[in-house]
Design a protein around this motif. Structure first.
Motif, PDB file in Angstrom:
ATOM      1  N   PHE A 102       0.837  -1.201   0.000  1.00  0.00           N
ATOM      2  CA  PHE A 102       0.000   0.000   0.000  1.00  0.00           C
ATOM      3  C   PHE A 102       0.876   1.256   0.000  1.00  0.00           C
ATOM      4  O   PHE A 102       0.595   2.225  -0.720  1.00  0.00           O
ATOM      5  CB  PHE A 102      -0.924   0.007   1.222  1.00  0.00           C
ATOM      6  CG  PHE A 102      -1.971  -1.068   1.192  1.00  0.00           C
ATOM      7  CD1 PHE A 102      -2.548  -1.478  -0.003  1.00  0.00           C
ATOM      8  CD2 PHE A 102      -2.381  -1.689   2.366  1.00  0.00           C
ATOM      9  CE1 PHE A 102      -3.516  -2.473  -0.037  1.00  0.00           C
ATOM     10  CE2 PHE A 102      -3.351  -2.681   2.337  1.00  0.00           C
ATOM     11  CZ  PHE A 102      -3.918  -3.068   1.134  1.00  0.00           C
ATOM     12  N   LEU A 103       1.927   1.251   0.815  1.00  0.00           N
ATOM     13  CA  LEU A 103       2.829   2.398   0.856  1.00  0.00           C
ATOM     14  C   LEU A 103       3.541   2.597  -0.476  1.00  0.00           C
ATOM     15  O   LEU A 103       3.795   3.737  -0.896  1.00  0.00           O
ATOM     16  CB  LEU A 103       3.857   2.210   1.979  1.00  0.00           C
ATOM     17  CG  LEU A 103       3.315   2.290   3.404  1.00  0.00           C
ATOM     18  CD1 LEU A 103       4.435   2.039   4.412  1.00  0.00           C
ATOM     19  CD2 LEU A 103       2.672   3.651   3.657  1.00  0.00           C
ATOM     20  N   SER A 104       3.851   1.484  -1.150  1.00  0.00           N
ATOM     21  CA  SER A 104       4.464   1.589  -2.468  1.00  0.00           C
ATOM     22  C   SER A 104       3.521   2.294  -3.439  1.00  0.00           C
ATOM     23  O   SER A 104       3.936   3.161  -4.218  1.00  0.00           O
ATOM     24  CB  SER A 104       4.825   0.197  -2.991  1.00  0.00           C
ATOM     25  OG  SER A 104       5.405   0.272  -4.282  1.00  0.00           O
ATOM     26  N   GLY A 105       2.243   1.922  -3.387  1.00  0.00           N
ATOM     27  CA  GLY A 105       1.266   2.595  -4.231  1.00  0.00           C
ATOM     28  C   GLY A 105       1.174   4.076  -3.923  1.00  0.00           C
ATOM     29  O   GLY A 105       1.129   4.916  -4.834  1.00  0.00           O
TER      30      GLY A 105
ATOM     31  N   PHE B 203      -0.307   6.217 -11.871  1.00  0.00           N
ATOM     32  CA  PHE B 203      -1.488   5.727 -11.161  1.00  0.00           C
ATOM     33  C   PHE B 203      -1.752   4.262 -11.491  1.00  0.00           C
ATOM     34  O   PHE B 203      -2.267   3.520 -10.648  1.00  0.00           O
ATOM     35  CB  PHE B 203      -2.703   6.591 -11.486  1.00  0.00           C
ATOM     36  CG  PHE B 203      -2.807   7.833 -10.646  1.00  0.00           C
ATOM     37  CD1 PHE B 203      -3.447   7.807  -9.419  1.00  0.00           C
ATOM     38  CD2 PHE B 203      -2.235   9.014 -11.059  1.00  0.00           C
ATOM     39  CE1 PHE B 203      -3.533   8.943  -8.621  1.00  0.00           C
ATOM     40  CE2 PHE B 203      -2.304  10.166 -10.283  1.00  0.00           C
ATOM     41  CZ  PHE B 203      -2.965  10.136  -9.056  1.00  0.00           C
ATOM     42  N   ALA B 204      -1.414   3.841 -12.700  1.00  0.00           N
ATOM     43  CA  ALA B 204      -1.541   2.420 -13.035  1.00  0.00           C
ATOM     44  C   ALA B 204      -0.585   1.589 -12.189  1.00  0.00           C
ATOM     45  O   ALA B 204      -0.939   0.512 -11.684  1.00  0.00           O
ATOM     46  CB  ALA B 204      -1.261   2.211 -14.522  1.00  0.00           C
ATOM     47  N   THR B 205       0.637   2.092 -12.022  1.00  0.00           N
ATOM     48  CA  THR B 205       1.612   1.395 -11.177  1.00  0.00           C
ATOM     49  C   THR B 205       1.134   1.357  -9.732  1.00  0.00           C
ATOM     50  O   THR B 205       1.236   0.318  -9.058  1.00  0.00           O
ATOM     51  CB  THR B 205       2.977   2.099 -11.253  1.00  0.00           C
ATOM     52  OG1 THR B 205       3.375   2.226 -12.615  1.00  0.00           O
ATOM     53  CG2 THR B 205       4.020   1.309 -10.485  1.00  0.00           C
ATOM     54  N   ALA B 206       0.599   2.476  -9.257  1.00  0.00           N
ATOM     55  CA  ALA B 206       0.085   2.530  -7.884  1.00  0.00           C
ATOM     56  C   ALA B 206      -1.060   1.547  -7.690  1.00  0.00           C
ATOM     57  O   ALA B 206      -1.149   0.870  -6.655  1.00  0.00           O
ATOM     58  CB  ALA B 206      -0.370   3.954  -7.558  1.00  0.00           C
ATOM     59  N   SER B 207      -1.931   1.442  -8.687  1.00  0.00           N
ATOM     60  CA  SER B 207      -3.070   0.520  -8.590  1.00  0.00           C
ATOM     61  C   SER B 207      -2.600  -0.924  -8.488  1.00  0.00           C
ATOM     62  O   SER B 207      -3.147  -1.714  -7.710  1.00  0.00           O
ATOM     63  CB  SER B 207      -3.986   0.691  -9.803  1.00  0.00           C
ATOM     64  OG  SER B 207      -4.501   2.007  -9.863  1.00  0.00           O
ATOM     65  N   LEU B 208      -1.572  -1.276  -9.259  1.00  0.00           N
ATOM     66  CA  LEU B 208      -1.042  -2.635  -9.189  1.00  0.00           C
ATOM     67  C   LEU B 208      -0.433  -2.914  -7.818  1.00  0.00           C
ATOM     68  O   LEU B 208      -0.593  -4.010  -7.266  1.00  0.00           O
ATOM     69  CB  LEU B 208       0.008  -2.845 -10.286  1.00  0.00           C
ATOM     70  CG  LEU B 208      -0.527  -3.096 -11.700  1.00  0.00           C
ATOM     71  CD1 LEU B 208       0.628  -3.202 -12.679  1.00  0.00           C
ATOM     72  CD2 LEU B 208      -1.370  -4.364 -11.743  1.00  0.00           C
ATOM     73  N   SER B 209       0.282  -1.936  -7.269  1.00  0.00           N
ATOM     74  CA  SER B 209       0.879  -2.117  -5.947  1.00  0.00           C
ATOM     75  C   SER B 209      -0.196  -2.306  -4.882  1.00  0.00           C
ATOM     76  O   SER B 209      -0.080  -3.173  -4.004  1.00  0.00           O
ATOM     77  CB  SER B 209       1.762  -0.915  -5.594  1.00  0.00           C
ATOM     78  OG  SER B 209       2.865  -0.810  -6.472  1.00  0.00           O
ATOM     79  N   ILE B 210      -1.250  -1.514  -4.963  1.00  0.00           N
ATOM     80  CA  ILE B 210      -2.350  -1.643  -4.008  1.00  0.00           C
ATOM     81  C   ILE B 210      -3.050  -2.987  -4.177  1.00  0.00           C
ATOM     82  O   ILE B 210      -3.428  -3.645  -3.196  1.00  0.00           O
ATOM     83  CB  ILE B 210      -3.337  -0.477  -4.178  1.00  0.00           C
ATOM     84  CG1 ILE B 210      -2.654   0.831  -3.763  1.00  0.00           C
ATOM     85  CG2 ILE B 210      -4.599  -0.705  -3.356  1.00  0.00           C
ATOM     86  CD1 ILE B 210      -3.479   2.072  -4.031  1.00  0.00           C
ATOM     87  N   LEU B 211      -3.208  -3.427  -5.441  1.00  0.00           N
ATOM     88  CA  LEU B 211      -3.770  -4.747  -5.688  1.00  0.00           C
ATOM     89  C   LEU B 211      -2.908  -5.836  -5.052  1.00  0.00           C
ATOM     90  O   LEU B 211      -3.424  -6.800  -4.469  1.00  0.00           O
ATOM     91  CB  LEU B 211      -3.891  -4.992  -7.192  1.00  0.00           C
ATOM     92  CG  LEU B 211      -4.370  -6.379  -7.622  1.00  0.00           C
ATOM     93  CD1 LEU B 211      -5.778  -6.661  -7.090  1.00  0.00           C
ATOM     94  CD2 LEU B 211      -4.336  -6.513  -9.143  1.00  0.00           C
ATOM     95  N   GLY B 212      -1.587  -5.681  -5.132  1.00  0.00           N
ATOM     96  CA  GLY B 212      -0.688  -6.621  -4.479  1.00  0.00           C
ATOM     97  C   GLY B 212      -0.884  -6.646  -2.973  1.00  0.00           C
ATOM     98  O   GLY B 212      -0.832  -7.714  -2.344  1.00  0.00           O
TER      99      GLY B 212
END
Length: 289
Positions: A93-96, A220-229
């Motif tokens: 989440f912090l990565s996102g 934001f696409a990268t952030a979304s993937l990180s949050i999905l992780g």
């Protein structure tokens, strides 16, 4: 028949994708929006990738965060849930959030670039370290189950399982990197096509920086993937021992007591990954304008 758990497949895929997708956006912010002077570029690169050499620090803090108060080597905790997946989810989440923060770096924000660069490095390399520990933990647990809870967890069975899992994890990471590269390439081709339709010359197209919209979409696409992780790590904790599994050591190797053997193996497994991350996502590239 050893198969890496699907949640780990997904997390390694996301790890590879998030290294590739933001490359163009980060280069644009570094070179065009913040306009870091050429003399400061080496320092920025060093600060951004310093976190990838801090795994012993992550090991120390992980051993403190992961239950010094909840776990005891003298008690049988094989049926208790560990908290590695919660720490992994929090870091995802912090990565996102770090990518979202990067998207709002203002024009001329050189100091912001340095701060967010370091934050992104920590938020990316720490969960990567935990993924290595989770992989080793699952390998050890399965080797115990297949050997009838034998104390010999470092025998052939464990090595075979760990080797297969490492190969499968690397494959998932590479597929994620391929997906990220294709997505970035698609955005680049779309931009060239759009500029061509607008009547821009080839020289103007080459010198035109990425628009704010494209940069924001990539980040934001990268952030979304990180949050999905993070959601996957929280909902499908791969580090949990199965019900009824006993541990002859009296502790869970995936829990707070992070063994030095695990740390060294996880670090060795990630050495090549760190090199790839540094080379692939490095902002040290030619200015686009």
């Amino acid at each position: 028949n050893s198969k890496l758990p699907i949640p780990l497949h997904c997390l390694y895929f996301i790890n590879g994708a998030t290294l590739q997708i933001p490359i163009l956006a980060l280069a644009s912010i570094t070179n065009d929006r913040a306009a870091i002077p050429a003399a400061y570029i080496p320092a920025y690169g060093a600060v951004s990738f310093l976190p990838y050499s801090m795994k012993p620090v992550y090991a120390f803090f992980s051993s403190i965060i992961l239950g010094k108060n909840d776990f005891s080597n003298d008690a049988d905790i094989s049926h208790r849930p560990t908290r590695m997946h919660l720490l992994l989810a929090m870091l995802q989440f912090l990565s996102g959030l770090s990518y979202i923060g990067t998207a709002f770096i203002p024009a001329g924000g050189i100091i912001s670039c340095f701060l967010w660069g370091f934050a992104r490095g920590v938020a990316a390399s720490w969960p990567e370290f935990l993924l290595g520990l989770a992989l080793i933990s699952v390998s050890r647990r399965l080797s115990r189950e297949s050997a009838g809870s034998s104390d010999d967890v470092d025998g052939k069975s464990y090595k075979d399982i760990a080797s297969v899992f490492q190969s499968q994890a690397a494959t998932s990471r590479n597929l994620g990197s391929l997906f990220g590269s294709l997505l970035t390439f698609g955005v680049f081709v779309w931009k060239l096509h759009r500029d061509h339709e607008n009547g821009s010359t080839e020289e103007e197209t080459e010198n035109e920086p990425l628009g704010v919209g494209i940069v924001s979409v990539l980040l934001f696409a990268t952030a979304s993937l990180s949050i999905l992780g993070g959601i996957i790590a929280m909902l499908y904790p791969v580090d949990q021992p199965k019900n009824g599994t006993t541990n002859p050591r009296g502790d869970d190797v995936a829990a707070a007591d992070v063994a030095y053997s695990q740390i060294s193996q996880a670090t060795m497994f990630q050495n090549e990954t760190d090199k790839t991350a540094i080379n692939s996502s490095s902002p040290l590239c030619t200015k686009t304008s």
